[in-house]
Design an enzyme around this catalytic site. Structure first.
Site, PDB file in Angstrom:
ATOM      1  N   ASP A   1       3.481   9.713  -0.966  1.00 14.61           N
ATOM      2  CA  ASP A   1       2.281   9.001  -0.518  1.00 14.61           C
ATOM      3  C   ASP A   1       1.971   7.893  -1.513  1.00 14.61           C
ATOM      4  O   ASP A   1       1.891   8.156  -2.717  1.00 14.61           O
ATOM      5  CB  ASP A   1       1.104  10.000  -0.464  1.00 14.61           C
ATOM      6  CG  ASP A   1       0.046   9.594   0.555  1.00 14.61           C
ATOM      7  OD1 ASP A   1       0.023   8.420   0.957  1.00 14.61           O
ATOM      8  OD2 ASP A   1      -0.764  10.462   0.945  1.00 14.61           O
TER       9      ASP A   1
ATOM     10  N   HIS B   1       0.813  -1.225   0.000  1.00 15.75           N
ATOM     11  CA  HIS B   1       0.000   0.000   0.000  1.00 15.75           C
ATOM     12  C   HIS B   1       0.840   1.267   0.000  1.00 15.75           C
ATOM     13  O   HIS B   1       0.308   2.358  -0.146  1.00 15.75           O
ATOM     14  CB  HIS B   1      -0.940  -0.006   1.207  1.00 15.75           C
ATOM     15  CG  HIS B   1      -2.056  -0.995   1.072  1.00 15.75           C
ATOM     16  ND1 HIS B   1      -3.319  -0.642   0.708  1.00 15.75           N
ATOM     17  CD2 HIS B   1      -2.077  -2.350   1.216  1.00 15.75           C
ATOM     18  CE1 HIS B   1      -4.089  -1.712   0.645  1.00 15.75           C
ATOM     19  NE2 HIS B   1      -3.351  -2.769   0.951  1.00 15.75           N
TER      20      HIS B   1
ATOM     21  N   ASP C   1      18.781 -27.064 -20.699  1.00 16.12           N
ATOM     22  CA  ASP C   1      18.136 -25.939 -20.020  1.00 16.12           C
ATOM     23  C   ASP C   1      18.141 -24.669 -20.849  1.00 16.12           C
ATOM     24  O   ASP C   1      17.449 -23.719 -20.552  1.00 16.12           O
ATOM     25  CB  ASP C   1      18.862 -25.632 -18.712  1.00 16.12           C
ATOM     26  CG  ASP C   1      20.202 -24.976 -18.952  1.00 16.12           C
ATOM     27  OD1 ASP C   1      20.994 -25.538 -19.737  1.00 16.12           O
ATOM     28  OD2 ASP C   1      20.458 -23.899 -18.391  1.00 16.12           O
TER      29      ASP C   1
HETATM   30  C1  GDG Z   1      -1.956   4.161   3.368  1.00 15.67           C
HETATM   31  C2  GDG Z   1      -0.968   4.822   2.392  1.00 15.67           C
HETATM   32  C3  GDG Z   1      -2.710   4.648   0.609  1.00 15.67           C
HETATM   33  C4  GDG Z   1      -8.792  10.230   7.866  1.00 15.67           C
HETATM   34  N1  GDG Z   1      -9.167  10.945   8.930  1.00 15.67           N
HETATM   35  C5  GDG Z   1     -10.335  10.460   9.351  1.00 15.67           C
HETATM   36  C6  GDG Z   1     -10.698   9.430   8.525  1.00 15.67           C
HETATM   37  N2  GDG Z   1      -9.713   9.303   7.608  1.00 15.67           N
HETATM   38  C7  GDG Z   1      -9.674   8.296   6.522  1.00 15.67           C
HETATM   39  C8  GDG Z   1      -9.800   8.939   5.167  1.00 15.67           C
HETATM   40  C9  GDG Z   1      -9.115   7.923   4.274  1.00 15.67           C
HETATM   41  C10 GDG Z   1      -8.088   7.294   5.180  1.00 15.67           C
HETATM   42  O1  GDG Z   1      -8.423   7.652   6.507  1.00 15.67           O
HETATM   43  C11 GDG Z   1      -6.671   7.800   4.895  1.00 15.67           C
HETATM   44  O2  GDG Z   1      -6.209   7.171   3.736  1.00 15.67           O
HETATM   45  P1  GDG Z   1      -4.955   7.694   2.881  1.00 15.67           P
HETATM   46  O3  GDG Z   1      -4.888   6.925   1.643  1.00 15.67           O
HETATM   47  O4  GDG Z   1      -5.148   9.136   2.603  1.00 15.67           O
HETATM   48  O5  GDG Z   1      -3.653   7.545   3.780  1.00 15.67           O
HETATM   49  P2  GDG Z   1      -2.908   6.443   4.759  1.00 15.67           P
HETATM   50  O6  GDG Z   1      -3.648   6.279   6.027  1.00 15.67           O
HETATM   51  O7  GDG Z   1      -1.516   6.931   4.914  1.00 15.67           O
HETATM   52  O8  GDG Z   1      -2.920   5.031   3.963  1.00 15.67           O
HETATM   53  C12 GDG Z   1      -1.744   5.595   1.340  1.00 15.67           C
HETATM   54  C13 GDG Z   1      -3.555   3.857   1.590  1.00 15.67           C
HETATM   55  O9  GDG Z   1      -2.742   3.217   2.567  1.00 15.67           O
HETATM   56  C14 GDG Z   1      -4.386   2.804   0.875  1.00 15.67           C
HETATM   57  O10 GDG Z   1      -3.604   1.923   0.154  1.00 15.67           O
HETATM   58  O11 GDG Z   1      -3.564   5.445  -0.178  1.00 15.67           O
HETATM   59  O12 GDG Z   1      -0.840   6.157   0.419  1.00 15.67           O
HETATM   60  O13 GDG Z   1      -0.088   5.702   3.081  1.00 15.67           O
HETATM   61  O14 GDG Z   1     -10.021   6.940   3.864  1.00 15.67           O
HETATM   62  O15 GDG Z   1     -11.143   9.153   4.886  1.00 15.67           O
HETATM   63  N3  GDG Z   1     -11.848   8.743   8.667  1.00 15.67           N
HETATM   64  C15 GDG Z   1     -12.664   9.114   9.683  1.00 15.67           C
HETATM   65  N4  GDG Z   1     -12.327  10.097  10.543  1.00 15.67           N
HETATM   66  C16 GDG Z   1     -11.214  10.790  10.421  1.00 15.67           C
HETATM   67  O16 GDG Z   1     -10.943  11.665  11.235  1.00 15.67           O
HETATM   68  N5  GDG Z   1     -13.827   8.480   9.844  1.00 15.67           N
END
Ligand code: GDG
Length: 735
Positions: A382, A166, A688
């Protein structure tokens, strides 16, 4: 019914101790949604840590936890506090996370943490293996479990294993600095399909596989341990409908139904028509470019003072890994920056940054997404970034502008966003102005393009595509037509030997009878091999013929004490009854033109070497950087092709060797020569290399042709490696 076993560090559920025992709440994150069809909707199993350490669950509660978790089709891996400290916070988050995000200065290498990482991966392996039944598939997720694919493959070679990373896979130059780089690659290579978010990460990984693990890579396929591993990119999507529907609900709600945050946002937005809101949401992580964003925002307020009191940056920073020192430092830095800027620019009615350091309920997240005119997403690195996609999904009116760092995996698919370099404050400030002033028609046009793509490639689709690719990954028949030489087929060959008058056993040498060594001269026949061949030769019905690209001096010396037929130099010389003769009359005066050219390539390709034989010249590159050597092969081809165009010379590509030789001699012609001389009513041929293909193609249909290694071939059967060849030959001895 076959099932899929999903494995991730954490189970998709919250386990809490409550007054009445144990409470389990399923989490509704993106990954769980994507996996729904292979987990909840079929009889899948999810393996991972429950979130409670062994110390937190005393023995009496363990059964309760297991039962509660099982109800959710999950199986827990028990981890101790020490595991979490060393495997999770230690090796995963203080070593792999910074390394893979190019934060070399943060990358710690601690032996205790590495040992713990190995131990915990083994713990996972045990649980996964205990769940596997015939026909099951395994899908492993992320950087905490890089060693797991190999641990499972070693125990269950028939099981189809997928692995998805990821986070980014760093460039070779970064990855090579890491002391355990080889072990990590070996671990990942246990999978049959390895997936990344983008082609860049895939390319970096393949480069490390070639240059560090020295594996053969063709396009996106790796040959390793006689398996073909497929590597591909699958950009992860979101649960689009969930975000879109939540946004539609948000618009329908009346004032009473609104959350406190929504009311405050409305209040701010209603101040004037020119009031705008800029949003950022991320875990408080140094990869997310939070300080850069705040500094760039400060720069913007100084450069474009007309926006003061009109725009507000809403920054939701979700607490994360706060035990790790770098995260504590980032928290301090962020607090200070927000404090300084708010102190400097605030007026009685306006604060430029609203900063929330907490998690918010989903409903509030939607409030933020739907109320913001601009999403400002500036990670310095990211893997994907799902927030960018979620913002797009909530813009049901098709307005709003996404400003996105080009260092995110998401930026590759989201070309209609305004892309910025997160290190360029000037650019961020100017782009923010462009976003705030963008005409609605342009906003709609860009958003429509983004929504089309993001809605189509949802998280469900992502999971489905990965599973489809996994189904075909193990199906090597796509590339290899030969059949595995099974016990049954071996018996048939032995029966044929017994029923025929005389069998010719054609044996290639390097890669067939002996394994490759660093230096070709070191691959001498060992005692065991001699013994094996002698036992076969005792059978008067079998005649051995060693057929090799080696020169006649070497072969003649090694097999001087035997009476086997020998064919050397790819079919130029032939020894029978200890007498050598030339099968082809060849010249070698061309060498004086070709050798100087090849020598320039030796000079420019470290660790490569030239071998001059009687009638051919070989350029060996098995010890060189494979990526570089493969480029050189293309160059050599170009240079030599025009030089040899009117000659009978040909360029042959062997296993990490390129050889220039006369096309008049090859193993096929040489083998037929032997057959013309004596009638053999049974033939077995093993080899081979590419050069053995001549033999496989030219031999009569009744020959039993056997390729060593999983490669494209005209042979009928294949064996995996030298050890298997020897064990097959052993069956011919009748001992
Ligand atoms: C890793 C990789 C890759 C955030 N704050 C709240 C909340 N969130 C949710 C968002 C989003 C998720 O968390 C964050 O996802 P990201 O993709 O932006 O980032 P990482 O956590 O670093 O994830 C990343 C991912 O894995 C998937 O493969 O994209 O690059 O680093 O869904 O909505 N949700 C709630 N409250 C919050 O305060 N409910």
């Amino acid at each position: 019914m076959n099932k899929t076993i999903i494995v991730s560090n954490r189970l998709p559920l919250q386990v809490e101790r409550s007054k009445d025992g144990i409470k389990v709440t399923p989490s509704v994150g993106g990954l769980a949604t994507g996996m729904k069809s292979v987990h909840r909707d079929s009889n899948g199993v999810w393996v991972g840590w429950t979130g409670l350490t062994d110390e937190e669950i005393d023995k009496s509660l363990q059964t309760q936890v297991n039962t509660a978790v099982e109800k959710e089709q999950c199986v827990g891996v028990n981890l101790t506090e020490d595991d979490i400290e060393n495997y999770y916070y230690g090796f995963s988050n203080r070593t792999l996370w910074p390394l893979f995000h190019y934060f070399l200065e943060y990358t710690e290498f601690d032996k205790t943490a590495w040992e713990s990482y190995k131990r915990v991966n083994e713990k996972f392996a045990k649980v996964v293996i205990s769940q596997i039944e015939d026909g099951d598939k395994v899908w492993i997720h992320d950087y905490q479990l890089l060693l797991l694919p190999q641990l499972v493959k070693a125990e269950k070679p028939e099981v189809s294993i997928g692995f998805f990373l990821h986070i980014p896979f760093p460039s070779y130059e970064i990855f090579r600095t890491f002391p355990k780089r080889g072990e990590l690659l070996e671990g990942m290579l246990g999978a049959d399909l390895i997936g990344f978010h983008t082609y860049d990460y895939e390319r970096h990984f393949l480069s490390s596989v070639k240059r560090i693990a020295n594996k053969e890579v063709k396009f996106n396929k790796i040959t390793h341990d006689n398996r073909i591993i497929k590597v591909d990119s699958f950009p992860m999507g979101i649960d689009y409908k969930k975000f879109e529907n939540a946004a539609l609900d948000n618009q329908k709600q009346n004032n009473r139904q609104k959350t406190e945050i929504q009311r405050r946002l409305d209040e701010h937005l209603s101040q004037s028509s020119s009031t705008k809101m800029v949003l950022s949401i991320d875990r408080l992580d140094y990869t997310k470019g939070i300080p850069n964003r705040i500094r760039a925002f400060e720069y913007f307020l100084n450069k474009y003072p007309q926006y003061r009191e009109k725009i507000r940056l809403i920054m939701l920073a979700v607490p994360s890994r706060s035990q790790v020192p770098q995260y504590q430092k980032l928290k301090r830095e962020t607090d200070e920056l927000v404090g300084r800027i708010n102190g400097e620019f605030s007026t009685v009615s306006w604060t430029p940054i609203w900063y929330f350091y907490r998690t918010m309920p989903f409903k509030n997240l939607i409030d933020l997404y739907t109320s913001s005119d601009v999403a400002l997403i500036t990670p310095v690195r990211d893997g994907m970034n799902l927030v960018a996609k979620e913002y797009v999904a909530t813009r049901t009116q098709k307005d709003g502008v996404l400003v996105l760092s080009e260092m995110t995996g998401a930026s590759i698919e989201m070309s209609e966003a305004l892309l910025i370099n997160p290190f360029n404050f000037e650019e961020i400030a100017d782009t923010l102005k462009q976003a705030l002033e963008m005409p609605v028609e342009e906003q709609r046009e860009r958003m429509t393009g983004l929504q089309k793509r993001i809605s189509r490639y949802s998280v469900e689709k992502w999971a489905e595509e990965f599973m489809n690719a996994l189904d075909t990954a193990q199906n090597v028949s796509e590339y290899i037509k030969a059949e595995k030489l099974t016990a049954e087929k071996k018996s048939k060959i032995i029966k044929d030997i017994n029923q025929s008058q005389s069998t010719l056993l054609l044996l290639d040498y390097d890669g067939t009878l002996v394994s490759f060594t660093k230096k070709p001269e070191e691959a001498k026949p060992d005692k065991e091999l001699f013994k094996l061949l002698e036992s076969i030769a005792e059978n008067p019905k079998i005649e051995i013929c060693i057929i090799s690209g080696r020169d006649k001096e070497t072969l003649g010396k090694w097999f001087a004490h035997t009476n086997y037929r020998l064919i050397s130099d790819h079919g130029v010389f032939y020894r029978k009854n200890k007498e050598w003769k030339a099968l082809e009359i060849l010249k070698n005066d061309w060498m004086e033109d070709v050798i100087p050219i090849l020598e320039t390539f030796v000079d420019r390709t470290p660790q490569s070497s030239l071998e001059q034989k009687s009638f051919s010249v070989a350029w060996h590159y098995r010890n060189s950087d494979l990526e570089m050597a493969e480029k050189r092969v293309v160059e050599i081809n170009t240079v030599l092709t025009s030089l040899i165009s009117n000659t009978d010379l040909t360029i042959m590509h062997g296993n990490k060797v390129l050889e220039v030789k006369s096309s008049k001699a090859n193993k096929g012609r040489a083998a037929l020569n032997v057959l013309n001389e004596k009638k053999f009513d049974n033939i077995i041929a093993l080899g081979d290399d590419w050069t053995d293909e001549y033999m496989f193609e030219d031999l009569p249909e009744y020959a039993h042709t056997i390729k060593v290694g999983l490669k494209k071939t005209s042979a009928k059967y294949y064996l995996n490696k030298v050890e298997e060849v020897r064990s097959f030959l052993n069956t011919l001895t009748n001992k």
